[in-house]
Design an enzyme around this catalytic site. Structure first.
Site, PDB file in Angstrom:
ATOM      1  N   ASP A 145       0.829  -1.200   0.000  1.00 47.26           N
ATOM      2  CA  ASP A 145       0.000   0.000   0.000  1.00 47.26           C
ATOM      3  C   ASP A 145       0.866   1.254   0.000  1.00 47.26           C
ATOM      4  O   ASP A 145       1.976   1.253   0.545  1.00 47.26           O
ATOM      5  CB  ASP A 145      -0.914  -0.010   1.231  1.00 47.26           C
ATOM      6  CG  ASP A 145      -2.037   1.002   1.136  1.00 47.26           C
ATOM      7  OD1 ASP A 145      -2.357   1.442   0.014  1.00 47.26           O
ATOM      8  OD2 ASP A 145      -2.601   1.362   2.186  1.00 47.26           O
ATOM      9  N   ASN A 192     -10.262  -3.312  -6.075  1.00 44.69           N
ATOM     10  CA  ASN A 192      -9.450  -2.370  -6.841  1.00 44.69           C
ATOM     11  C   ASN A 192      -9.969  -2.150  -8.257  1.00 44.69           C
ATOM     12  O   ASN A 192      -9.578  -1.180  -8.920  1.00 44.69           O
ATOM     13  CB  ASN A 192      -7.992  -2.838  -6.897  1.00 44.69           C
ATOM     14  CG  ASN A 192      -7.247  -2.662  -5.585  1.00 44.69           C
ATOM     15  OD1 ASN A 192      -6.278  -3.357  -5.296  1.00 44.69           O
ATOM     16  ND2 ASN A 192      -7.699  -1.726  -4.753  1.00 44.69           N
TER      17      ASN A 192
END
Length: 240
Positions: free
Chosen positions: A17, A65
Site C-alpha cells: 500500500d 481495486n
C-alpha cells in the site's frame, strides 16, 4: 542484518500500500508509483526468502481495486504481465516457487495466461514460496472454498476440520505469522482473513516503494519481541 538471534516467522504477508500517495507527493502520476512499487517488490521478495522465511504472500490487487479508473486498472494489469514475464528468470535462479491467489474473472486472458505459465515454470523450485494475491478478497476466498467443499463428494461435512478446510482455499499454505501493512493505514482490508487469525500485525507509515530491506528488518525485530500465546498463557514469563 543477521537474523540468528531473532524469532523468524515462517509465513509473512504484506499489504502492498501507498504506491499512489508516494507518487503524488513527488508530483508524479499514480502509475509511476505503481511502477516504483513493482520494482521494489521483486527485490524485497528475494531478500525476505533469503532470511529463512519460507513463505511470503503479497496483496498486490484486491477484488475491490477494479473500482478504480479504467486507466489505472489497465496500467496495473499491463504492469503485472510485463513484470511477471521478466522476473520469472530471477525467481528460477533464486529457486523460488511462484503461486497466485484470487479469482480469474474478470482478469484479462493475457494476465491469466501469464500467471499460469509462471506457476508452471517455477513449480519445482523449493527455496521458498511467493504467493501473489491478485484479484483477491478474503471473503471471496472463503466462499469459493465452501463451494468447492460442497461439490466434493469425498467430504463429510459433519467431520470437516480446519486442516481440511485449508486445503480448499486458493493455496494450501501455512497460517500467517506476521502481517505487515505499508502506507500508514491500520486495517486488514479483507486480506487473508482465514490465514491471519493469530498473526502478529505490524503497521508502518512507510509507503511501499520505500519499504526496503532495512524497513523489513524493523518489522522482524518487532515481531521477534512479541509474545505469541495463541490463546494460552506463557507461564514462564508470568512467573518471572
Amino acid at each position: 542484518m543477521k537474523y540468528e538471534n531473532l524469532k523468524v516467522p515462517n509465513h509473512v504477508a504484506i499489504i502492498v500500500d501507498g504506491n499512489g500517495r508516494w507518487a503524488t507527493e513527488r508530483g508524479l502520476s499514480r502509475s509511476m508509483g505503481h511502477k516504483a512499487g513493482a520494482e521494489n517488490l521483486e527485490k524485497l521478495v528475494c531478500y525476505v526468502l533469503s532470511k529463512g522465511i519460507k513463505y511470503i504472500s503479497l496483496y498486490v490487487f484486491s477484488t475491490d481495486n477494479f473500482k478504480r479508473s479504467k486507466e489505472e486498472v489497465d496500467y496495473l494489469m499491463n504492469l503485472f504481465v510485463n513484470k511477471f514475464k521478466r522476473s520469472v528468470k530471477k525467481y528460477n535462479k533464486k529457486n523460488i516457487k511462484v503461486l497466485f491467489s484470487g479469482r480469474e474473472k474478470p482478469l484479462k486472458e493475457e494476465v491469466i495466461k501469464t500467471i499460469k505459465k509462471m506457476e508452471e515454470d517455477t513449480k519445482n523450485n523449493n527455496g521458498g514460496v511467493v504467493n501473489f494475491c491478485l484479484n483477491y478478497g478474503g471473503h471471496s476466498e472463503i466462499i469459493d472454498a465452501c463451494i468447492k467443499i460442497k461439490k466434493d463428494p469425498s467430504i463429510n461435512i459433519e467431520t470437516l476440520d480446519e486442516k481440511t478446510f485449508n486445503k480448499y482455499l486458493y493455496q494450501d499454505l501455512p497460517q500467517v505469522d506476521l502481517m505487515i501493512r505499508t502506507g500508514g493505514e491500520r486495517r486488514v482490508s479483507n486480506f487473508l482473513l482465514w490465514q491471519i487469525s493469530y498473526a502478529e500485525l505490524y503497521f508502518t507509515k512507510t509507503y511501499f516503494p520505500d519499504f526496503n530491506e532495512d524497513e523489513f528488518d524493523k518489522a522482524i525485530v518487532e515481531y521477534s519481541s512479541r509474545d505469541r500465546r495463541f490463546g494460552g498463557i506463557n507461564y514462564e514469563k508470568k512467573n518471572n
